[in-house]
Design a protein around this motif. Structure first.
Motif, PDB file in Angstrom:
ATOM      1  N   LEU A   1      33.949 -79.465 -76.491  1.00 16.62           N
ATOM      2  CA  LEU A   1      32.830 -79.524 -77.430  1.00 16.62           C
ATOM      3  C   LEU A   1      33.161 -78.979 -78.813  1.00 16.62           C
ATOM      4  O   LEU A   1      32.357 -79.121 -79.730  1.00 16.62           O
ATOM      5  CB  LEU A   1      31.631 -78.765 -76.857  1.00 16.62           C
ATOM      6  CG  LEU A   1      31.097 -79.288 -75.528  1.00 16.62           C
ATOM      7  CD1 LEU A   1      29.955 -78.426 -75.050  1.00 16.62           C
ATOM      8  CD2 LEU A   1      30.668 -80.735 -75.661  1.00 16.62           C
ATOM      9  N   GLY A   2      34.302 -78.323 -78.949  1.00 12.90           N
ATOM     10  CA  GLY A   2      34.727 -77.841 -80.250  1.00 12.90           C
ATOM     11  C   GLY A   2      33.969 -76.613 -80.704  1.00 12.90           C
ATOM     12  O   GLY A   2      33.341 -75.890 -79.922  1.00 12.90           O
ATOM     13  N   PHE A   3      34.034 -76.384 -81.999  1.00  9.36           N
ATOM     14  CA  PHE A   3      33.422 -75.196 -82.593  1.00  9.36           C
ATOM     15  C   PHE A   3      31.911 -75.178 -82.416  1.00  9.36           C
ATOM     16  O   PHE A   3      31.322 -74.135 -82.156  1.00  9.36           O
ATOM     17  CB  PHE A   3      33.791 -75.137 -84.085  1.00  9.36           C
ATOM     18  CG  PHE A   3      33.274 -73.927 -84.785  1.00  9.36           C
ATOM     19  CD1 PHE A   3      33.816 -72.680 -84.517  1.00  9.36           C
ATOM     20  CD2 PHE A   3      32.257 -74.022 -85.707  1.00  9.36           C
ATOM     21  CE1 PHE A   3      33.351 -71.548 -85.157  1.00  9.36           C
ATOM     22  CE2 PHE A   3      31.772 -72.902 -86.350  1.00  9.36           C
ATOM     23  CZ  PHE A   3      32.329 -71.656 -86.076  1.00  9.36           C
ATOM     24  N   VAL A   4      31.289 -76.343 -82.527  1.00  8.48           N
ATOM     25  CA  VAL A   4      29.838 -76.426 -82.375  1.00  8.48           C
ATOM     26  C   VAL A   4      29.430 -76.046 -80.953  1.00  8.48           C
ATOM     27  O   VAL A   4      28.438 -75.337 -80.756  1.00  8.48           O
ATOM     28  CB  VAL A   4      29.335 -77.844 -82.739  1.00  8.48           C
ATOM     29  CG1 VAL A   4      27.856 -77.978 -82.464  1.00  8.48           C
ATOM     30  CG2 VAL A   4      29.648 -78.161 -84.184  1.00  8.48           C
ATOM     31  N   GLY A   5      30.182 -76.473 -79.968  1.00  8.12           N
ATOM     32  CA  GLY A   5      29.884 -76.119 -78.584  1.00  8.12           C
ATOM     33  C   GLY A   5      30.039 -74.632 -78.317  1.00  8.12           C
ATOM     34  O   GLY A   5      29.237 -74.032 -77.599  1.00  8.12           O
ATOM     35  N   VAL A   6      31.070 -74.018 -78.910  1.00 13.34           N
ATOM     36  CA  VAL A   6      31.272 -72.581 -78.746  1.00 13.34           C
ATOM     37  C   VAL A   6      30.123 -71.816 -79.387  1.00 13.34           C
ATOM     38  O   VAL A   6      29.590 -70.863 -78.804  1.00 13.34           O
ATOM     39  CB  VAL A   6      32.630 -72.161 -79.355  1.00 13.34           C
ATOM     40  CG1 VAL A   6      32.753 -70.655 -79.422  1.00 13.34           C
ATOM     41  CG2 VAL A   6      33.769 -72.748 -78.546  1.00 13.34           C
ATOM     42  N   ILE A   7      29.721 -72.220 -80.575  1.00 11.91           N
ATOM     43  CA  ILE A   7      28.604 -71.562 -81.243  1.00 11.91           C
ATOM     44  C   ILE A   7      27.319 -71.736 -80.439  1.00 11.91           C
ATOM     45  O   ILE A   7      26.515 -70.799 -80.315  1.00 11.91           O
ATOM     46  CB  ILE A   7      28.438 -72.100 -82.681  1.00 11.91           C
ATOM     47  CG1 ILE A   7      29.649 -71.733 -83.523  1.00 11.91           C
ATOM     48  CG2 ILE A   7      27.162 -71.589 -83.329  1.00 11.91           C
ATOM     49  CD1 ILE A   7      29.888 -70.246 -83.660  1.00 11.91           C
ATOM     50  N   LEU A   8      27.117 -72.913 -79.851  1.00 11.63           N
ATOM     51  CA  LEU A   8      25.934 -73.150 -79.019  1.00 11.63           C
ATOM     52  C   LEU A   8      25.929 -72.234 -77.798  1.00 11.63           C
ATOM     53  O   LEU A   8      24.894 -71.639 -77.470  1.00 11.63           O
ATOM     54  CB  LEU A   8      25.877 -74.622 -78.593  1.00 11.63           C
ATOM     55  CG  LEU A   8      24.697 -75.007 -77.714  1.00 11.63           C
ATOM     56  CD1 LEU A   8      23.404 -74.924 -78.505  1.00 11.63           C
ATOM     57  CD2 LEU A   8      24.896 -76.398 -77.162  1.00 11.63           C
TER      58      LEU A   8
ATOM     59  N   MET B   1      38.382 -69.398 -67.475  1.00 10.96           N
ATOM     60  CA  MET B   1      38.925 -70.474 -68.274  1.00 10.96           C
ATOM     61  C   MET B   1      37.890 -71.577 -68.520  1.00 10.96           C
ATOM     62  O   MET B   1      38.187 -72.540 -69.186  1.00 10.96           O
ATOM     63  CB  MET B   1      40.154 -71.039 -67.587  1.00 10.96           C
ATOM     64  CG  MET B   1      41.260 -70.008 -67.386  1.00 10.96           C
ATOM     65  SD  MET B   1      41.659 -69.044 -68.822  1.00 10.96           S
ATOM     66  CE  MET B   1      42.907 -70.009 -69.561  1.00 10.96           C
ATOM     67  N   ILE B   2      36.702 -71.423 -67.979  1.00  5.14           N
ATOM     68  CA  ILE B   2      35.650 -72.396 -68.217  1.00  5.14           C
ATOM     69  C   ILE B   2      35.265 -72.403 -69.692  1.00  5.14           C
ATOM     70  O   ILE B   2      35.013 -73.449 -70.278  1.00  5.14           O
ATOM     71  CB  ILE B   2      34.417 -72.075 -67.334  1.00  5.14           C
ATOM     72  CG1 ILE B   2      34.765 -72.164 -65.865  1.00  5.14           C
ATOM     73  CG2 ILE B   2      33.247 -72.980 -67.659  1.00  5.14           C
ATOM     74  CD1 ILE B   2      35.119 -73.526 -65.372  1.00  5.14           C
ATOM     75  N   PHE B   3      35.232 -71.224 -70.293  1.00  7.19           N
ATOM     76  CA  PHE B   3      34.880 -71.131 -71.709  1.00  7.19           C
ATOM     77  C   PHE B   3      35.921 -71.862 -72.563  1.00  7.19           C
ATOM     78  O   PHE B   3      35.569 -72.513 -73.544  1.00  7.19           O
ATOM     79  CB  PHE B   3      34.752 -69.666 -72.124  1.00  7.19           C
ATOM     80  CG  PHE B   3      34.281 -69.477 -73.528  1.00  7.19           C
ATOM     81  CD1 PHE B   3      33.007 -69.851 -73.898  1.00  7.19           C
ATOM     82  CD2 PHE B   3      35.111 -68.919 -74.477  1.00  7.19           C
ATOM     83  CE1 PHE B   3      32.560 -69.678 -75.194  1.00  7.19           C
ATOM     84  CE2 PHE B   3      34.679 -68.733 -75.770  1.00  7.19           C
ATOM     85  CZ  PHE B   3      33.404 -69.113 -76.127  1.00  7.19           C
ATOM     86  N   ALA B   4      37.177 -71.793 -72.176  1.00 10.75           N
ATOM     87  CA  ALA B   4      38.222 -72.509 -72.911  1.00 10.75           C
ATOM     88  C   ALA B   4      38.043 -74.017 -72.770  1.00 10.75           C
ATOM     89  O   ALA B   4      38.253 -74.765 -73.732  1.00 10.75           O
ATOM     90  CB  ALA B   4      39.598 -72.088 -72.412  1.00 10.75           C
ATOM     91  N   ALA B   5      37.641 -74.480 -71.589  1.00 12.38           N
ATOM     92  CA  ALA B   5      37.405 -75.912 -71.392  1.00 12.38           C
ATOM     93  C   ALA B   5      36.211 -76.388 -72.212  1.00 12.38           C
ATOM     94  O   ALA B   5      36.244 -77.477 -72.792  1.00 12.38           O
ATOM     95  CB  ALA B   5      37.185 -76.203 -69.912  1.00 12.38           C
ATOM     96  N   VAL B   6      35.162 -75.572 -72.290  1.00 15.28           N
ATOM     97  CA  VAL B   6      34.003 -75.926 -73.119  1.00 15.28           C
ATOM     98  C   VAL B   6      34.409 -75.987 -74.579  1.00 15.28           C
ATOM     99  O   VAL B   6      34.018 -76.899 -75.309  1.00 15.28           O
ATOM    100  CB  VAL B   6      32.855 -74.912 -72.891  1.00 15.28           C
ATOM    101  CG1 VAL B   6      31.753 -75.080 -73.917  1.00 15.28           C
ATOM    102  CG2 VAL B   6      32.291 -75.071 -71.496  1.00 15.28           C
ATOM    103  N   ALA B   7      35.212 -75.027 -74.997  1.00 15.56           N
ATOM    104  CA  ALA B   7      35.664 -75.004 -76.392  1.00 15.56           C
ATOM    105  C   ALA B   7      36.544 -76.212 -76.703  1.00 15.56           C
ATOM    106  O   ALA B   7      36.464 -76.781 -77.795  1.00 15.56           O
ATOM    107  CB  ALA B   7      36.426 -73.715 -76.671  1.00 15.56           C
TER     108      ALA B   7
END
Length: 119
Positions: free
Chosen positions: A10-17, A1-7
């Protein structure tokens, strides 16, 4: 669930990063494998790189509900003591393989250098 917290933070830009960072890690690992000289080293580097890439893929796909959760941690993002140590060992082995190939291509270390002065 860490990836969900980052998303979420940080939003879409954070996920793409994050995706770009994992993609560059996998690409660099396969480049290291491609430049190695021994078949064993090449297979080892390919396997370790694929392990990290697939581990990240399965977690991200689980967060997006494309695959069921597998119980493994997201490399370098989730806090898991043994998993974090194993990931650092994988990176250390890949760095050692890369350094070995670099030394062989450039003829090893320089032992002595003689400088002459032009008059």
């Amino acid at each position: 669930m860490i990836f969900a917290a980052v998303a979420e933070e940080l939003g879409f830009v954070g996920v793409i990063l994050v995706l770009c960072l994992y993609g560059s890690f996998v690409g660099e690992g396969f480049r290291i494998a491609q430049r190695s000289t021994s078949d064993f080293v090449r297979l080892t580097a390919t396997g370790l790189t694929a392990l990290m890439g697939l581990q990240a893929f399965f977690i991200m796909a689980g967060v997006l509900r494309l695959l069921p959760f597998t119980g493994i941690t997201l490399p370098f993002m989730a806090y898991g003591g043994n998993s974090l140590i194993a990931n650092y060992l994988i990176v250390a082995i890949l760095l050692r393989i890369s350094d070995e190939g670099h030394a062989e291509r450039h003829g090893g270390e320089i032992v002595a250098v003689h400088l002459t002065q032009a008059k």
